[in-house]
Design an enzyme around this catalytic site. Structure first.
Site, PDB file in Angstrom:
ATOM      1  N   TYR A   1      23.120 -25.307  14.439  1.00  0.00           N
ATOM      2  CA  TYR A   1      22.406 -24.293  13.650  1.00  0.00           C
ATOM      3  C   TYR A   1      21.202 -24.933  12.966  1.00  0.00           C
ATOM      4  CZ  TYR A   1      22.057 -19.934  10.976  1.00  0.00           C
ATOM      5  OH  TYR A   1      21.656 -18.726  10.446  1.00  0.00           O
TER       6      TYR A   1
ATOM      7  N   TYR B   1      15.234 -16.404  15.672  1.00  0.00           N
ATOM      8  CA  TYR B   1      16.246 -16.450  14.611  1.00  0.00           C
ATOM      9  C   TYR B   1      17.097 -15.199  14.710  1.00  0.00           C
ATOM     10  CZ  TYR B   1      18.330 -16.640   9.950  1.00  0.00           C
ATOM     11  OH  TYR B   1      19.211 -16.665   8.892  1.00  0.00           O
TER      12      TYR B   1
END
Lengths: 389, 141, 326
Positions: A292, A342
């Protein structure tokens, strides 16, 4: 002992186009990506009987179900804490199919993250939520945005480890190299140099523009079922070898500033401990990763949490292209959230599945064991994917 | 830091890098905003017609960039006196200038090369920075 | 897996359309309608409050480096303005207008000037006849801005005089955007816009007493009445012994910077930017977030000794501020 090891398989993935302005509703994005995931799995909407998403998602599961003609649902759930939920919802789906609560569970996340509500714009006193008192310790001082919260940790981490901005840049540069080959990525065919990174504007010292992720309109979804059903399905299955959520001692949402040491990630340490124990695997087995990357610095801390390098040594580990194709640990081969899009980590789930299938835009040769992680600084989650035997 | 004050001319030999210019506060009125637009021959409606400005989401007419540039020029030569030659003005606009607010200029001598000074200026209003920029000016030695 | 859509196709056609304008001249060279002249200079100076005699007083101007009356340099663009016809976009036809119309049709109806740079090769004098020529220099990628999603368009205008010599140039950057929502500036009808202020903490059962302490000039720390553990941020129960009984102790206000950041973007109305925020280890052992004062951002460092003063932060709100220790 009961365990989730090898009890659930990701059998379908789908996504919308990624853009800065989708021109359609978040419900439309959710319906499109869920449809694509179901088709990819070779299923029909009527086969789906479970749904899971983020508490942050604006689109109700039943609205998506109605849009697609998904019929009866016997399982539905939501996970809080922003990007920390990314693998949390896979975990929900895995538990649901492993216990027989549902047969085929779809997880999704769809957002107009650029044209609609932008997380970079920060929290404000206008939102009335139960944790407003919590934000009250930060809002009066201007600490309002994700970048500002992560900057506070990053500054301390850099102080303790002598990590430099040019080290953080290695993370951004590696994701950009990957995005250059990914037609779905925002930065497709657009390279980034160290000079550009270093001259990009300061957002929240020490984080510069290119240390920060995209803001994207788009949606991603996946379908989970049991290994027994997965064997006969359209796509090679990505089996979940180990999967876990974790919240740790003195946890706050994005502002766990009060622990003795804030240059480490106790919640991600706890995820790592669980997924390794569950899978029987160790750091040496991980061949590729989706880590991440809402911000460049958080990738370094996770490498340390997962024992891929010694604490404080991430800046050494990532040198010489370790995170690139051909390196020790090809990471964020889709371009990550820094350079692809994103979608709150669910684009990372899909890339993890592609790595196992062997269909990434930047496919490493070794792909038996892939680590996928969720958001940092919040209660979080992670998993190890493998090939369905 | 020495801060030359008043309208008397500064002399190059007295100027040090890091010096601050005296602040200049300008009350913002609808009259100033409209008059500035017209004196700069800018009849774009948002600078003189309140309803046009409101259609863009602002509450009232707002200052055009030519007036801001004019005020920046004045701020510099109020300090240098008439024997100055402005070579370059580069500005960036931020918060709009609306009637009822006050614009306050501040400036710092950022560098000097021969007789040319590079002055960093900022004009703030209650919303934040209305203008930030750099002026290159040659002053007499 | 990649779902194409009508929207995406339309977006692509638009992208191709606007890029064709890059490098185009706005139109043929434009002969500025007025010669540089003293009345327009005087009207301009009147409004700007500019009393520079080099612009206004021939006798004094003669004795300056300019040797006579000159036009204020930042007036350069004024000579090139189209005046009253600008009230209606339909009255002005050129390539830049065409480009703007293309944006308007795609929903990017807002326009705002964001940057200019002017280079003055020589000052203009009364009688100069100026000609301008404008080129559409670049169009950015689509950007998200505080006003909405949009594109930055940069034009470059070159100014020449009656001899064909270049006297200066101007680059002008505008944002063409899709208005998102009315800015927070929209407030009461008339009068001064309400200035934004820092966002206050809401006050509830578990934190109001702490903020009331700040209001009274006290930096308080919550203390468990049973085990004596100090805690911040405060809460209703002690994490060490689960006691709900607590009292407060006043902090010395002395501390050390444990970490910090300096916020640059996005600037948030009500806060001074760049905005330094510090994480302080108080001498008593708890940690808190606050702002630092009387210290340049580049001087802040981890380990720095600081002391607290409680001060007015505007609108009657008091906040703890940390100062470098004396």
């Amino acid at each position: 002992m009961e365990s989730l090891r090898d009890r659930a398989v990701i059998v379908g993935i789908g996504q919308t186009d990624f853009s800065k302005n989708s021109g359609r509703s978040e419900l439309a994005l959710a319906a499109e990506c869920v449809k694509a995931a179901i088709q990819d799995a070779g299923l029909s909407p009527r086969d789906i009987d479970g749904m899971t998403t983020f508490t942050l998602d604006s689109t109700d599961e039943i609205e998506v179900a109605r849009s697609l003609g998904i019929g009866d649902l016997t399982f539905y759930s939501r996970i809080p804490h922003g990007g920390g939920a990314a693998i949390g919802i896979v975990h929900q789906a895995a538990m649901a199919v492993a216990t027989g609560s549902a047969q085929y569970v779809v997880g999704y996340r769809a957002l107009n993250g650029r044209s609609g509500q932008r997380y970079s714009q920060g929290v404000s006193g206008d939102i009335v939520t139960s944790d407003l008192i919590h934000w009250g310790w930060y809002m009066p001082f201007g600490l309002l945005t994700p970048a500002s919260w992560v900057a506070m940790f990053t500054q301390r981490y850099m102080h303790e480890t002598e990590c430099k901005s040019t080290d953080l840049a290695q993370v951004s540069l590696s994701t950009r190299k990957h995005a250059v080959n990914n037609p779905n990525a925002f930065f497709y065919r657009r390279e980034l140099t160290l000079e550009q990174h270093q001259s990009s504007r300061m957002i929240a010292d020490p984080l510069r523009l290119y240390d920060c992720c995209q803001e994207t309109d788009g949606g991603c979804a996946f379908v989970v079922t049991t290994p027994e059903r997965a064997r006969d399905m359209a796509q090679p299955g990505a089996v979940i070898r180990g999967i876990a959520q974790a919240s740790a001692d003195d946890q706050e949402s994005m502002t766990s500033f009060y622990r003795p040491n804030i240059a480490v990630l106790p919640e991600m340490d706890l995820v790592a401990k669980q997924v390794y124990a569950q899978s029987g695997l160790g750091p040496g087995d991980i061949e590729a990763a989706v880590i991440y990357d809402a911000f460049s610095s958080i990738v370094l801390w996770q490498l340390e949490s997962f024992g891929l390098c010694e604490p404080g040594e991430a800046k050494e580990f990532i040198k010489n292209g370790a995170l690139e194709l051909g390196g020790r640990l090809p990471t964020n081969t889709h371009g990550g959230q820094l350079s692809e899009a994103y979608i709150h980590g669910i684009n990372g789930v899909n890339e993890g599945v592609r790595l196992i299938r062997g269909t990434s835009c930047n496919q490493p040769e070794k792909n038996d064991c892939v680590l996928v992680t969720a958001g940092v600084g919040i209660p979080t989650s992670g998993m190890i994917l493998g090939k369905l035997a | 830091m020495s801060a030359p004050t008043g309208k008397s001319a500064v002399v190059l030999s007295d100027v040090r890098v890091g010096d601050s210019l005296p602040e200049l506060s300008i009350p913002l009125t609808a009259s100033l905003i409209v008059a500035g637009a017209l004196a700069s021959r800018d009849f774009t409606p948002v600078h003189h017609d309140r309803s046009a400005a409101q259609a863009t989401g602002l509450q009232d007419v707002f200052m055009n960039i030519l007036t801001t540039n004019g005020l920046v020029g004045r701020y510099i030569t109020d300090w240098t006196g008439p024997d100055a030659v402005i070579r370059n003005v580069a500005i960036k606009l931020g918060a709009p200038n609306l009637p009822g607010d006050t614009l306050t200029f501040s400036g710092t001598v950022a560098s000097r090369e021969g007789d040319e000074l590079r002055i960093e200026i900022k004009g703030k209003n209650s919303w934040g920075d209305h203008v930030t920029g750099t002026v290159r000016v040659v002053i007499s030695s | 897996m990649h779902l194409d859509s009508e929207t995406a196709r339309r977006n692509q056609a638009f992208e191709v359309g606007i890029r064709e304008y890059v490098g185009m001249k706005e139109g043929p060279p434009f002969a500025c309608p007025d010669l540089v002249n003293e009345p327009m200079i005087r009207h301009w100076c009147e409004v700007m409050g500019d009393s520079n005699p080099a612009y206004l007083d021939a006798d004094v101007a003669r004795k300056t480096v300019h040797g006579g009356i000159v036009a204020p340099p930042t007036m350069l663009q004024t000579w090139d303005m189209r005046g009253y016809p600008m009230r209606d976009p339909a009255l002005i036809q050129n390539k830049q207008r065409e480009l703007h119309a293309l944006f308007d049709r795609a929903g990017y109806t807002g326009v705002v000037a964001t940057d200019t740079e002017q280079e003055f090769i020589r000052y203009l004098r009364p009688g100069d006849q100026i000609t301008s020529e404008t080129t559409i220099e670049s169009i950015s990628e689509e950007k998200a801005t505080g006003l909405g999603i949009g594109y930055f368009i940069v034009t470059r205008t070159v100014f020449t005089d009656q001899n064909g010599d270049e006297v200066g140039w101007l680059t002008f950057r505008v944002l063409k955007f899709k208005p998102s929502q009315p800015p927070a500036a929209v407030a009461t009808d008339g009068g001064a816009p309400k200035a934004p202020s820092r966002i206050k903490s809401p006050r509830g059962h578990d934190n109001a007493w702490w903020w009331e302490g700040i209001d009274a000039g006290l930096l308080l720390i919550q203390k468990c009445r049973d085990c004596g553990a100090l805690r911040h941020p405060p809460g209703p129960m002690c994490g060490a012994c689960q006691s709900s009984r607590w009292e407060t102790t006043e902090s010395s206000g002395e501390g050390t910077v444990y970490s910090y950041t300096v916020l640059h973007h996005p600037p948030i109305p009500g806060y001074d930017f760049p905005c330094p925020v510090v994480l302080i280890d108080l001498q008593e052992g708890t940690r808190l977030v606050a702002n630092i004062a009387a210290c340049k951002p580049e001087e802040i460092h981890i380990g720095m000794k600081v002391e607290c003063r409680i001060e007015d932060a505007g609108e009657g709100m008091k906040l703890p501020f940390f100062y470098p220790a004396r």
